[in-house]
Scaffold this motif. Structure first.
Motif: not given
Ligand SMILES: [Zn+2]
Ligand SMILES: [Mn+2]
Ligand SMILES: [Mn+2]
Ligand SMILES: [Zn+2]
Lengths: 140, 140
Positions: A94, A96-97, A130, A133
């Motif tokens: 991911c 994002g995270c 994901c 996110c």
């Molecule tokens: Zn994520």
DNA sequence: TTGCTAATTAGCAATTGATGCAGATAAGGT
DNA sequence: ACCTTATCTGCATCAATTGCTAATTAGCAA
């Protein structure tokens, strides 16, 4: 990766010793699907056993990898990640995270441009967002 | 990646200057399918322009990547490799000589285990033996 | 041409992830 | 309990990359 109990036997019969540090790492890695780095494992280990050395974490991870109990993967996060899941699978990261998820691919795709090269292994790294996110972005 | 001439124009219109160092790197990268590292590029550049700094090589590679003129890939060799081929493709790494080859994949495979994850990109790294290395082993 | 100014370069320091090394320690067979 | 040998820890080292900055230079304008 096998259970801490099985690993205890395996290590002894390989002439390796089973120390409290190793037993702790066996437990922390068993059924761990977070694809931890050496450093994150060291943090988790330190919470239980203050004073455990990062060097020891690296050493034990190397031992386990050499025994085929875990694989190390590189997903572009800067540091190696360790995976007790040694089945044939791939990974989704991911953006994002940074979490790493397991991906199972049904069938190898057809290749072009690979004349005169015998493939022994393939690893796919997917990138994206994901669910958590995606939801975060949506609510903002 | 575009030609050195086109890059010259592109850099100037982006407010970036075109220096002899950059022009040399443009030439060294154009149509280069060897997936060089920053260090190997620096060696090649030094042969033509002694004194060129490794730092400058990194800087120019970063600029080119930010402009979308090349991509950086990670194939587990320890250092980043740079690829002026920005088309959608994958890579095969020879475990013998370390050479990196381009691979084109017809169609994305079907995935399992990826509920709730939106994929934006995928990169496959194949490992194996190239023709030359297979031949070497055979004659030994 | 000449001059101005912001971008660039080169060199070196700093950072990060990982491994090498060695003396102190402890596992585990006897 | 004892002895051998593997292990642990702390620290040094290494490799790849990025941060920093004084000196230089590209490129525009007068
Ligand atoms: Zn994520
Ligand atoms: Mn996995
Ligand atoms: Mn390529
Ligand atoms: Zn080869």
């Amino acid at each position: 990766m096998r259970s801490p109990e099985e690993l205890t036997v395996a290590f002894r019969s390989a002439g390796l010793k089973v120390t409290p540090q190793r037993q702790l790492l066996f437990r922390l890695l068993h059924d761990n699907s977070s694809h931890p780095t050496a450093d994150s494992l060291h943090s988790a280990a330190t919470a239980v056993m203050p004073g455990i050395s990062l060097r020891t974490v690296y050493q034990t991870l190397t031992d386990l990898a050499e025994m085929g109990e875990l694989q190390s993967i590189e997903v572009g996060s800067g540091s190696l990640r360790f995976d007790p899941n040694v089945s044939d699978h791939h990974h989704a990261v991911c953006d994002g995270c940074g979490d790493v998820h397991d991906v199972y691919v049904s069938k190898a795709p057809v290749l072009r441009g690979l004349d005169d090269f015998s493939v022994s292994d393939a690893h796919i790294v997917y990138r994206g967002q994901c669910g958590a996110c995606s939801a975060l972005v949506a609510t903002k």
